[in-house]
Every structure is written in structure tokens, then in C-alpha cells.
Design a protein around this motif. Structure first.
Motif, PDB file in Angstrom:
ATOM      1  N   SER A  77      29.226  55.020  26.153  1.00 51.76           N
ATOM      2  CA  SER A  77      29.350  56.485  26.847  1.00 51.76           C
ATOM      3  C   SER A  77      29.950  56.542  28.132  1.00 51.76           C
ATOM      4  N   GLN A  78      29.501  55.275  28.884  1.00 49.55           N
ATOM      5  CA  GLN A  78      29.978  54.987  30.211  1.00 49.55           C
ATOM      6  C   GLN A  78      31.409  54.603  29.906  1.00 49.55           C
ATOM      7  N   TYR A  79      31.698  53.701  29.261  1.00 51.97           N
ATOM      8  CA  TYR A  79      33.186  53.354  28.892  1.00 51.97           C
ATOM      9  C   TYR A  79      34.038  54.557  28.868  1.00 51.97           C
ATOM     10  N   GLN A  80      33.781  55.719  27.981  1.00 54.14           N
ATOM     11  CA  GLN A  80      34.617  56.570  27.722  1.00 54.14           C
ATOM     12  C   GLN A  80      34.604  57.515  29.007  1.00 54.14           C
ATOM     13  N   ALA A  81      33.646  57.795  29.555  1.00 57.36           N
ATOM     14  CA  ALA A  81      33.544  58.486  30.970  1.00 57.36           C
ATOM     15  C   ALA A  81      34.493  57.659  31.841  1.00 57.36           C
ATOM     16  N   HIS A  82      34.517  56.596  31.967  1.00 61.50           N
ATOM     17  CA  HIS A  82      35.456  55.719  32.838  1.00 61.50           C
ATOM     18  C   HIS A  82      36.940  55.997  32.578  1.00 61.50           C
ATOM     19  N   LEU A  83      37.119  55.874  31.268  1.00 59.23           N
ATOM     20  CA  LEU A  83      38.386  56.247  30.827  1.00 59.23           C
ATOM     21  C   LEU A  83      38.947  57.777  31.379  1.00 59.23           C
ATOM     22  N   GLU A  84      38.105  58.492  31.566  1.00 58.04           N
ATOM     23  CA  GLU A  84      38.217  60.011  31.887  1.00 58.04           C
ATOM     24  C   GLU A  84      38.490  59.797  33.405  1.00 58.04           C
ATOM     25  N   ILE A  85      37.826  59.062  33.988  1.00 65.93           N
ATOM     26  CA  ILE A  85      37.867  58.818  35.458  1.00 65.93           C
ATOM     27  C   ILE A  85      39.284  58.229  35.925  1.00 65.93           C
ATOM     28  N   LEU A  86      39.881  57.239  35.080  1.00 70.85           N
ATOM     29  CA  LEU A  86      40.905  56.699  35.224  1.00 70.85           C
ATOM     30  C   LEU A  86      42.298  57.878  35.033  1.00 70.85           C
ATOM     31  N   ARG A  87      41.935  58.665  33.937  1.00 67.43           N
ATOM     32  CA  ARG A  87      42.945  59.690  33.655  1.00 67.43           C
ATOM     33  C   ARG A  87      43.146  60.792  34.941  1.00 67.43           C
ATOM     34  N   ARG A  88      41.991  61.000  35.478  1.00 67.55           N
ATOM     35  CA  ARG A  88      41.950  61.882  36.808  1.00 67.55           C
ATOM     36  C   ARG A  88      42.636  61.059  37.986  1.00 67.55           C
ATOM     37  N   CYS A  89      42.217  59.686  38.014  1.00 66.15           N
ATOM     38  CA  CYS A  89      42.925  59.163  39.033  1.00 66.15           C
ATOM     39  C   CYS A  89      44.475  59.060  38.817  1.00 66.15           C
ATOM     40  N   ILE A  90      45.064  58.797  37.786  1.00 60.91           N
ATOM     41  CA  ILE A  90      46.417  58.958  37.320  1.00 60.91           C
ATOM     42  C   ILE A  90      47.081  60.027  37.704  1.00 60.91           C
ATOM     43  N   ASP A  91      46.312  61.214  37.365  1.00 61.14           N
ATOM     44  CA  ASP A  91      46.961  62.511  37.967  1.00 61.14           C
ATOM     45  C   ASP A  91      46.865  62.644  39.356  1.00 61.14           C
ATOM     46  N   LEU A  92      45.724  61.957  40.123  1.00 61.53           N
ATOM     47  CA  LEU A  92      45.755  62.317  41.631  1.00 61.53           C
ATOM     48  C   LEU A  92      47.123  61.246  42.089  1.00 61.53           C
ATOM     49  N   TRP A 115      36.635  36.980  27.872  1.00 59.50           N
ATOM     50  CA  TRP A 115      37.434  37.316  28.673  1.00 59.50           C
ATOM     51  C   TRP A 115      38.459  38.125  27.478  1.00 59.50           C
ATOM     52  N   GLY A 116      38.554  37.635  26.383  1.00 61.98           N
ATOM     53  CA  GLY A 116      39.252  38.485  25.266  1.00 61.98           C
ATOM     54  C   GLY A 116      38.715  40.042  24.800  1.00 61.98           C
ATOM     55  N   GLU A 117      37.432  39.928  25.065  1.00 59.29           N
ATOM     56  CA  GLU A 117      36.720  41.283  24.879  1.00 59.29           C
ATOM     57  C   GLU A 117      37.038  42.155  26.102  1.00 59.29           C
ATOM     58  N   ILE A 118      37.136  41.694  27.382  1.00 58.07           N
ATOM     59  CA  ILE A 118      37.386  42.437  28.525  1.00 58.07           C
ATOM     60  C   ILE A 118      38.914  42.985  28.322  1.00 58.07           C
ATOM     61  N   VAL A 119      39.616  42.092  27.757  1.00 58.97           N
ATOM     62  CA  VAL A 119      41.063  42.580  27.783  1.00 58.97           C
ATOM     63  C   VAL A 119      41.148  43.530  26.903  1.00 58.97           C
ATOM     64  N   GLU A 120      40.593  43.478  25.895  1.00 55.85           N
ATOM     65  CA  GLU A 120      40.689  44.579  24.610  1.00 55.85           C
ATOM     66  C   GLU A 120      40.127  45.786  25.353  1.00 55.85           C
ATOM     67  N   LYS A 121      38.975  45.793  26.134  1.00 54.75           N
ATOM     68  CA  LYS A 121      38.816  47.223  26.843  1.00 54.75           C
ATOM     69  C   LYS A 121      39.898  47.711  27.777  1.00 54.75           C
ATOM     70  N   LEU A 122      40.554  46.912  28.439  1.00 53.68           N
ATOM     71  CA  LEU A 122      41.698  47.174  29.254  1.00 53.68           C
ATOM     72  C   LEU A 122      42.862  47.690  28.645  1.00 53.68           C
ATOM     73  N   LEU A 123      43.185  47.470  27.395  1.00 52.67           N
ATOM     74  CA  LEU A 123      44.436  47.941  26.790  1.00 52.67           C
ATOM     75  C   LEU A 123      44.689  49.422  26.655  1.00 52.67           C
ATOM     76  N   PRO A 124      43.497  50.337  26.551  1.00 54.91           N
ATOM     77  CA  PRO A 124      43.594  51.678  26.465  1.00 54.91           C
ATOM     78  C   PRO A 124      44.018  52.156  27.905  1.00 54.91           C
ATOM     79  N   ALA A 125      43.640  51.523  29.133  1.00 50.94           N
ATOM     80  CA  ALA A 125      43.744  51.887  30.283  1.00 50.94           C
ATOM     81  C   ALA A 125      45.383  51.754  30.419  1.00 50.94           C
ATOM     82  N   ILE A 126      45.789  50.519  29.901  1.00 49.21           N
ATOM     83  CA  ILE A 126      47.395  50.092  30.139  1.00 49.21           C
ATOM     84  C   ILE A 126      48.012  51.434  29.594  1.00 49.21           C
ATOM     85  N   ARG A 127      47.548  51.786  28.367  1.00 49.63           N
ATOM     86  CA  ARG A 127      48.343  52.677  27.553  1.00 49.63           C
ATOM     87  C   ARG A 127      48.467  54.021  28.148  1.00 49.63           C
TER      88      ARG A 127
END
Length: 289
Positions: A77-92, A115-127
């Protein structure tokens, strides 16, 4: 090299921050919290006001200092909320013409992922930034998994993506739990990846296990050596002052980790003025001014 400040290190009042920035002849500002709102909390009217003020003062927004992934690994739930934070920061960033969004690598606490698991979580941010001109900058932050330069490079090497680089903070390396030396060790490790640099200074109190911010040049970072190296290596990006030092008090750790509001910015104008004076003197000594 160009100079900026993170505006809430001066004031939550953007006009007051811009007045100081203009007085010192800086060319940019970095947006973290403004009007006592985090960047992802800013509304359309706030953004329009920021855009006009920055333009009126002849500045540019060099970075959005987002809190993305200052959250618990494994909490979906925190992770999904932070993806939304990133979306808003991209708009900003798009609205303000900022080329960079600062990000992190989860709070440093169990469960400790690979580190591989952290990288996996960063891939949606990159997209989310693919197809734009935006960069994501991973910052070395001892309260997060990537505590130092070496660990940031571990993540960046695994990602190997042209839109993900490093935000280098020598001051943060002072309280790295692995005791990495900011300069030259940390810098030489992270140098090829750097797109943006935060400037703060301080001392590590080992017995008390706490970081004490200091004025620039009074802490443990060899800033003269760091700046001479940046001149030698032809660094053309921003140095963004993030002092965290306050002349009459020390900021509570919870506010340092998630900056926002008048308590964080209290006496920030005095601290920033002192640190900018010291910063420019050191840069002149290093041959960059």
C-alpha cells in the motif's frame, strides 16, 4: 558549475527564498516543500504561483526533491502510494520545466531486500519517465537502503538506464553506517553517474550515533578537495545547498527526514545566508568562481 538552494532551507515563503537566491546571484532553485506543502501536495494554483514567481525572479527550477520511496519495503500500500507521489512530481516537474526528480531506495530497516529486488521496484518508476526528458536521481541517504555512493552505484549499474542517474550528497556520507569517506572515496565511486549535487556539512557523533549539521566547511567533508575535483573533472551541473544546519537549534530527526512546514524552515534564511557565503568562498578558492 551552477548554484541553487532547496527553497525550504530558506523559508516556506517562496518569495523570501527567491529574494535571498537573487541577492547571492544564484541561477536556480530546487523545490521540496513550499507553502508548507510537500511537492506532491501542491495544487494547480500553487504550481501556477510558483511558476510565475520563479519566472519573475529570472530563475529556473533545477530539481524536484521528491520523497519517492522513503517508505517501507514490502508494504504494497505504501509502495502504490509512492508511485502516485512520483506521478504527481512528474507532473510538477513538467509544469515547472525541471529536468530532474530526486528519489530514494526505501527506508533502511527489515526486511532487507536484495539489490535485485530493489531494482525490480524501481522499474515501474522508470516506465513513468520513459518518453519524457526527465531524469530520476537516486540519492545516497543513510536512512535508506542505498546508504552511500557504493550502494547507489550498485543500483544504477543493475538498472543501466539512461534516465536514472545519481544525486551525490557528500554531507550524507558523513553518517553512512559503513563509514564511507565522502571525498575522495565516495566521490570517485559515484563520479560517472552524478547529475546533481546536494551540499551540506556535519559531524558524526559515534557514541551518540547522531549526525550534527554544521556550517559548510566546519564539518567532516573535505569540501575544498571536493570542489577542486569537480573543477578538474569538468562538472557542469548544479550544486544545491541543503544546509540542515540552524544557528540556534537542531532540527528533529523526523522533520529532517520528511521536511515540511515552518518548524523545518525556522532560521533557515540565516543559516543559508551563512552557508552560501562560505560556499562561494570555497568555490573561489577551488578556482570555480
Amino acid at each position: 558549475m551552477r548554484l541553487s538552494v532547496i527553497t525550504d532551507e530558506v523559508s516556506q515563503d517562496l518569495t523570501k527564498a527567491l529574494e535571498l537566491v537573487k541577492e547571492f546571484g544564484l541561477s536556480g532553485v530546487e523545490i521540496r516543500s513550499v507553502f508548507s506543502k510537500a511537492p506532491h501536495e501542491l495544487e494547480k494554483g500553487d504550481i501556477a504561483r510558483i511558476k510565475k514567481l520563479v519566472s519573475d525572479y529570472g530563475m529556473e527550477v533545477c530539481s524536484i526533491a521528491s520523497p519517492f520511496l522513503k517508505c517501507d519495503y514490502g508494504d504494497e500500500s505504501q509502495y502504490q502510494a509512492h508511485l502516485e507521489i512520483l506521478r504527481r512530481c512528474i507532473d510538477l516537474a513538467s509544469e515547472l520545466g525541471a529536468p530532474l526528480i530526486r528519489i530514494f531506495t526505501f527506508w533502511r530497516k527489515p526486511p532487507f531486500p536484495s539489490w535485485g529486488e530493489i531494482v525490480e521496484k524501481l522499474l515501474p518508476a522508470i516506465r513513468l519517465v520513459e518518453g519524457t526528458n526527465l531524469l530520476l536521481g537516486i540519492e545516497n541517504e543513510p536512512s535508506t537502503m542505498a546508504t552511500n555512493a557504493r550502494k547507489v552505484v550498485e543500483v544504477l549499474t543493475r538498472l543501466n538506464h539512461p534516465q536514472v542517474k545519481a544525486v551525490w550528497d557528500p554531507g550524507n556520507d558523513v553518517f553512512d553506517p559503513d563509514r564511507e569517506v565522502p571525498y575522495p572515496d565516495g566521490y570517485e565511486t559515484i563520479k560517472p553517474w552524478i547529475v546533481h549535487i546536494h551540499i551540506k556539512d556535519g559531524r558524526w557523533h559515534a557514541e551518540e550515533k547522531r549526525f550534527e549539521p554544521t556550517p559548510i566547511g566546519e564539518g567532516e567533508v573535505d569540501y575544498l578537495g571536493q570542489f577542486q575535483a569537480l573543477v578538474r573533472d569538468g562538472y557542469k551541473g548544479y550544486l544545491s545547498l541543503e544546509t540542515h544546519w540552524r544557528p540556534t537549534t537542531q532540527l528533529p530527526e523526523d522533520i529532517v527526514q520528511m521536511p515540511k512546514g515552518d518548524q523545518f524552515s525556522y532560521m533557515g534564511d540565516v543559516a543559508t545566508r551563512e552557508c552560501l557565503t562560505r560556499l562561494k568562498a570555497l568555490l573561489k578558492q577551488a578556482g570555480s568562481l
